[in-house]
Design an enzyme around this catalytic site. Structure first.
Site, PDB file in Angstrom:
ATOM      1  N   ASP A 142       0.403  -2.307  -5.086  1.00 30.18           N
ATOM      2  CA  ASP A 142       0.208  -3.640  -5.637  1.00 30.18           C
ATOM      3  C   ASP A 142       1.502  -4.417  -5.463  1.00 30.18           C
ATOM      4  O   ASP A 142       2.426  -3.969  -4.771  1.00 30.18           O
ATOM      5  CB  ASP A 142      -0.228  -3.575  -7.105  1.00 30.18           C
ATOM      6  CG  ASP A 142       0.860  -3.017  -8.027  1.00 30.18           C
ATOM      7  OD1 ASP A 142       1.941  -2.614  -7.526  1.00 30.18           O
ATOM      8  OD2 ASP A 142       0.639  -2.992  -9.251  1.00 30.18           O
TER       9      ASP A 142
ATOM     10  N   LYS B 168      -6.085  -0.665  -1.904  1.00 31.75           N
ATOM     11  CA  LYS B 168      -5.405  -0.570  -3.186  1.00 31.75           C
ATOM     12  C   LYS B 168      -6.383  -0.171  -4.283  1.00 31.75           C
ATOM     13  O   LYS B 168      -6.160   0.786  -5.030  1.00 31.75           O
ATOM     14  CB  LYS B 168      -4.750  -1.899  -3.547  1.00 31.75           C
ATOM     15  CG  LYS B 168      -3.927  -1.836  -4.840  1.00 31.75           C
ATOM     16  CD  LYS B 168      -3.692  -3.206  -5.441  1.00 31.75           C
ATOM     17  CE  LYS B 168      -4.891  -3.638  -6.261  1.00 31.75           C
ATOM     18  NZ  LYS B 168      -4.623  -4.837  -7.086  1.00 31.75           N
TER      19      LYS B 168
END
Length: 299
Positions: free
Chosen positions: A175, A157
């Protein structure tokens, strides 16, 4: 902006976001099977609608270079981007380069980043990644995912955030907001972020990955909230199979809108020039200064 699209849908004789397979009043509509092709077409239409709704979508962390973005993204775990943006000016003033942060006193670093939470673990990651940047990458943030994920505290991420926004390399940032909406939109049923990323990557062209991430995260923060999604004020409700999980009354839903859609500034302290929340931020600042002035006069 959101309200006008919802009104157009209602005016056309179809309730905004009328669900398939959801309860409407006392009527339960059967969910129609959706082919893979139909899902992909619907997903890409959602992306186009979000592009119209958020033409100014951007990363909501303040940064001036890849190192600052990398550090800010690590700090953003389990806290708001606003809190990070309030913390990083002092942090980067003291540790402007990886070499500086690599030599940081852990206790001093922890004290600066304490407001972001989990500050001991984050300080350990920041010092560790800074040492790696200094020793293994010549003090520069690498522009390859396979290198970034070797840094302490950096997963896919964080790596995709840095790649997409500091290097222009397309990436999907999964996320909590992106994962939640990807499931609500019916793009995937996966919970694991890596599997969500892989599933979504098969739906959209690579050129869209970075901006898609911004748009979906913007939507999750402003309208499609975790606990109380504002379904009745959502412009893409007609395309959403999860319509009805939140407030469907337009007026009540409108009160749930956040940031610029709710008339308030966004999370950046230094937003892009075209960000509509900037005017709201100035208004809030002016009101604050006005209150201070009033107090001074009263005293």
């Amino acid at each position: 902006m959101a309200e006008s699209k919802v009104r157009k849908t209602a005016a056309a004789g179809k309730p905004a976001g009328e669900p398939v397979g959801k309860t409407v009043g006392k009527t339960v509509r059967a969910r129609k099977p959706e082919s893979r092709l139909a899902m992909v077409r619907r997903a890409r239409r959602i992306n186009r609608e979000l592009a119209e709704l958020y033409p100014y979508a951007h990363p909501e962390l303040d940064f001036d270079n890849p190192f600052q973005l990398l550090v800010a993204t690590v700090l953003s775990a389990q806290t708001t981007d606003l809190r990070v943006n309030q913390t990083t000016p002092a942090l980067f003033a003291k540790y402007p380069m990886p070499e500086d942060m690599a030599a940081a006193n852990p206790a001093e670093l922890e004290e600066i980043i304490r407001p972001t939470g989990f500050f001991r673990n984050k300080a350990k990651s920041l010092i560790g990644l800074s040492i790696a940047l200094r020793d293994d990458f010549g003090g520069e943030v690498p522009g390859r995912l396979e290198d970034l994920v070797t840094l302490p505290g950096v997963g896919r991420k964080t790596a995709n955030v840095v790649l997409g926004n500091a290097f222009g390399v397309p990436g999907i940032t999964v996320d909590t907001h992106f994962g939640r909406l990807a499931r609500r939109f019916g793009w995937t049923a996966e919970d694991d972020p890596v599997k969500v990323e892989a599933a979504v990557a098969e739906i959209f062209p690579k050129s869209e990955w970075t901006m898609l991430s911004h748009r979906v995260v913007f939507h999750g923060r402003r309208i499609c909230h975790s606990q109380k999604p504002a379904c009745g004020a959502c412009p893409i409700a007609p395309l959403c199979p999860s319509y009805g999980e939140g407030e469907t009354d337009p007026e009540k839903a409108k009160k749930l809108l956040k940031y610029e859609l709710g008339g308030h500034p966004g999370q950046r302290l230094r937003p892009p020039a075209d960000f509509p929340g900037e005017a709201g931020a100035r208004a809030d600042a002016a009101a604050h200064h006005g209150q201070v002035a009033d107090l001074a006069v009263a005293e």
